[in-house]
Design an enzyme around this catalytic site. Structure first.
Site, mmCIF file in Angstrom:
data_model
loop_
_atom_site.group_PDB
_atom_site.id
_atom_site.type_symbol
_atom_site.label_atom_id
_atom_site.label_comp_id
_atom_site.label_asym_id
_atom_site.label_seq_id
_atom_site.Cartn_x
_atom_site.Cartn_y
_atom_site.Cartn_z
ATOM 1 C CD GLU A 1 -19.150 19.533 -64.527
ATOM 2 O OE1 GLU A 1 -19.625 18.393 -64.424
ATOM 3 O OE2 GLU A 1 -18.141 19.915 -63.920
ATOM 4 C CG ASP A 2 -21.698 24.326 -65.909
ATOM 5 O OD1 ASP A 2 -20.868 23.718 -65.201
ATOM 6 O OD2 ASP A 2 -21.407 24.828 -67.012
ATOM 7 C CG HIS B 1 -22.316 21.335 -74.143
ATOM 8 N ND1 HIS B 1 -22.880 22.363 -74.846
ATOM 9 C CD2 HIS B 1 -21.202 21.855 -73.555
ATOM 10 C CE1 HIS B 1 -22.151 23.455 -74.692
ATOM 11 N NE2 HIS B 1 -21.121 23.189 -73.918
ATOM 12 C CG ASP C 1 -17.738 23.312 -74.947
ATOM 13 O OD1 ASP C 1 -18.465 24.283 -74.643
ATOM 14 O OD2 ASP C 1 -16.905 22.795 -74.174
HETATM 15 MN MN MN Z 1 -19.639 24.469 -72.926
#
Ligand code: MN
Length: 725
Positions: free
Chosen positions: A81-82, A77, A143
């Site tokens: 993004e990261d 997930h 999360d």
């Molecule tokens: Mn997360």
């Protein structure tokens, strides 16, 4: 308990296999490996490798028995993004579904909740995410749960912001989706940072109570298990229930109770096979231990909004300590644990369950169906406007607060929901900036503004079901209350007019209303006036009592019986009671007895003796209380006439005095003296006469008859105190 690191990917795969034998272990393994590669050396602020977060999120989704795509998306997930690995790579390796889920979580994570945004905006975005794919929200919840578990590693200011957001957005969302365990943990963790002293206090109290509590629960379970065996109840599970600190916290606040008074501190849960058995167990529990009043909830007959079903009761358990018992079937239990996630649990395995579930979560399905039309938030808002929810509509105040109302609610319902006074003053409404009729049915997404009058004044039409102006029970009740209050005000006004007129006529112009109310056993002057206005207290009864009380005052009693010390001395009525001295007496309002009537006394509780006519209907209803009836008789001389001064004001005409004499004669009343004065200027005649009156009723009757004579302005009794004119 083993740590996530120790369990690792093998632990995860084993956990999934346990509930989903069809799971593709190799695919889960590959998702994990991609996450490991992507996050590399990244660390969490706790000092743990970043991958522990991905793994924990996947474990939480596994606890919810989610499908492989959701678990894989959970592992991945945070990747786009990261890290440098893109969504396209994920799509290439794991397909469109996983990519879509990951993308959904990424987009949702970019949204900022709380603080800068209105609640409505946040919730709207959540709904949007739901519409996109409910599993996105479940991953987001998992999360958030792990981030809350590791919140200790962040700066205090960040802790509070995230905790508040969790309490305001994520815990309610978990609740709405019916995922009890996630909700409970989110709330407890959030409370820990929002009210640390109180959290620690409850935590400490629970810890101190732990040994006692465990022994107690073990004992209760043993007793109950034996009884259930006797009744052949098929038991799936019977266990102590985990404590929810936040629910103890809210109960202590809401019910202003002490820790020791919270009944579900010690709680057990019984899981059985059938609904029938739930009630059998309830019966056994209630026969073993005394139920605590008002602590029973039947969520089987009346499920909660999030579909939760269970029986809840609290009893005085072993050793006289309170015990909460929850009883439910296995299916209900799974729904309680997994909520909306149970949908995927049943999806593959059991079509019967699935059909029932599909039906129940209709409102959620509808939300999900919106995704077809959604391009952006604006379109989303438009799309919900065209949708009919089964149970609820969500509308916004002008300031953006979300209001939940039953489907079919109108602007008036909305107004009463905001505030009773706003409801009373509602005259019109604007929805999304446009004036709408008051029978408009509010739709989800509507922004509602109530147009108010200065003065609260609901219309009787609002309660007319045919007009469809009001839908919710709450609004109806408030409107009824208003009219009831209004009716009282009218009755008081009527009562005041009647009383003034009668007092004036009887020459009692100056009367303290509070004293009068007390005299007639009413709590307040308004109560007295209302009773007169509603004709609960007839005006003739009132005059009878007043006149007789006054007469008793002026006539010195022949014999004074010793007053009974306990009871307050009553205003004397014209009766004696055999064998009893001077007790508190009152004339019954129902039958209005008069001197000479055949009467009987009824011994009331705490209010002395009530005097009824022997033929009073109410006495006939008192058949089983015959022993409280007492023989009484009017005092000797009660029927004896006494002089009363009467004053008649009239426009002079010939034969007036003759007519008055006629009325007096018909009543067989002696006119002791009479005089008439006529003013030359305005031809007003004042006739005064002293009549020998036998009873108050008789006086009223005569005055009424004189009143009706032609030209008479007023006929009234004159007393020494009140005949100023
Ligand atoms: Mn997360």
């Amino acid at each position: 308990m083993m740590t996530v690191e120790a369990l690792g990917i093998h632990g995860l795969v084993a956990q999934i296999q346990a509930y989903n034998p069809k799971s593709d272990a190799a695919r889960i393994q590959r998702a994990y490996e991609l996450a490991v590669t992507a996050h590399g050396e990244q660390m969490r602020s706790t000092g743990h490798p970043y991958i522990t977060h991905c793994l924990t999120v996947a474990f939480i989704l596994g606890d919810l028995h989610m499908d492989d795509d959701t678990i894989a998306a959970g592992l991945l997930h945070d990747v786009p993004e990261d890290t440098s690995i893109s969504l396209d790579t994920i799509r290439a390796q794991f397909g469109d579904d996983v990519a879509r889920l990951v993308d959904g979580v990424t987009k949702l994570s970019k949204l900022r909740f709380g603080m800068e945004q209105t609640e409505a905006e946040s919730l709207r975005k959540m709904f949007m995410a739901m519409a996109e794919e409910i599993r996105v929200v479940l991953i987001k919840l998992a999360d958030r749960l792990h981030n809350m578990r590791t919140l200790y590693a962040l700066a205090p200011e960040k802790q509070r912001r995230i905790a508040r957001e969790t309490m305001e957005i994520f815990a309610p969302l978990a609740n709405r989706l019916g995922i009890y365990n996630v909700r409970r943990e989110l709330e407890d963790l959030a409370l820990k940072y929002l009210d640390p002293p109180k959290y620690t206090e409850i935590e400490t109290l629970l810890a101190e109570d732990k040994d006692d509590s465990q022994a107690f629960i073990t004992q209760a379970i043993t007793i109950l298990r034996e009884e259930l065996a006797k009744e052949n109840v098929v038991l799936h599970e019977i266990s102590g229930r985990p404590k929810h600190i936040y629910s103890i916290y809210t109960k202590m606040r809401r019910k202003a109770r002490d820790f020791s008074q919270i009944y579900d501190l010690r709680a057990i849960r019984v899981i059985v096979d059938s609904v029938r058995d739930c009630y059998v167990v309830l019966g056994i529990v209630h026969s073993l231990w005394t139920p605590i009043p008002n602590e029973f909830d039947d969520y089987i007959a009346k499920p909660k909004e999030n579909l939760y079903q269970s029986l809840h009761t609290a009893v005085i358990g072993p050793a006289g300590k309170p015990l909460e018992v929850q009883i439910r079937t296995l299916e209900m239990h799974q729904l309680a644990e997994f909520g909306i996630a149970a949908h995927w649990l049943y999806k593959e395995s059991d079509s019967k369950h699935d059909a029932a579930f599909e039906h129940k979560i209709n409102w959620l399905r509808q939300m999900m169906d919106w995704r077809k039309d959604i391009v952006d938030a604006g379109v989303f808002v438009d799309s919900i406007k065209t949708d009919e929810f089964q149970d609820q509509v969500y509308v916004f105040t002008p300031k953006g607060a979300i209001i939940e109302l039953a489907t079919g609610a109108t602007p008036i319902d909305f107004a009463y929901h905001i505030h009773t006074e706003i409801g009373h003053r509602c005259r019109g409404a604007k929805v999304n900036g446009r004036i709408v009729p008051l029978d408009y049915h509010l739709r989800t997404g509507d922004r509602v503004e109530i147009l108010t009058a200065k003065k609260g004044n609901p219309s009787r039409d609002w309660l007319n079901p045919g007009l469809g102006l009001v839908h919710t029970a709450r609004a109806k009740q408030k409107i009824r209350q208003w009219f009831k209050g209004q009716a009282r005000a009218e009755a008081i006004a009527d009562g005041r007019e009647l009383l003034d007129k009668e007092l004036h006529r009887l020459g009692f112009d100056q009367r303290n209303l509070d004293e009068l109310a007390k005299f007639f056993n009413y709590k307040s002057a308004d109560d007295l006036l209302e009773a007169i206005g509603h004709a609960d207290l007839s005006i003739s009864t009132l005059s009878v009592k007043l006149l007789e009380a006054e007469r008793a005052k002026t006539e010195p009693p022949v014999e004074t019986p010793p007053p009974t010390p306990v009871l307050p001395k009553a205003p004397e009525t014209a009766v004696t009671i055999e064998g009893i001295g001077d007790v508190l007496q009152r004339l019954a309002r129902c039958c209005n007895p008069l001197p000479g009537d055949d009467v009987v006394g009824f011994i009331t509780r705490g209010r002395g003796v009530t005097i009824h006519r022997r033929d009073c209907r109410n006495l006939l209803d008192m058949d089983d209380e015959k022993e409280r009836l007492i023989a009484i008789d009017w005092k000797k001389g009660a029927e004896k006439a006494y002089p009363v001064l009467v004053r008649v004001e009239a426009f002079d005409r010939s034969g007036l005095v003759h007519d008055i004499s006629g009325i007096v004669a018909t009543e067989k009343v002696n006119m002791m003296s009479a005089s008439a004065v006529v003013s030359r200027k305005d031809r007003i005649a004042i006739i005064t006469a002293t009549l020998e009156i036998a009873s108050a009723d008789q006086l009223t009757r005569i005055l009424n008859k004189i009143d009706r004579l032609p030209n008479v302005i007023e006929a009234r009794r004159v007393t020494n105190s009140g005949d100023g004119n």
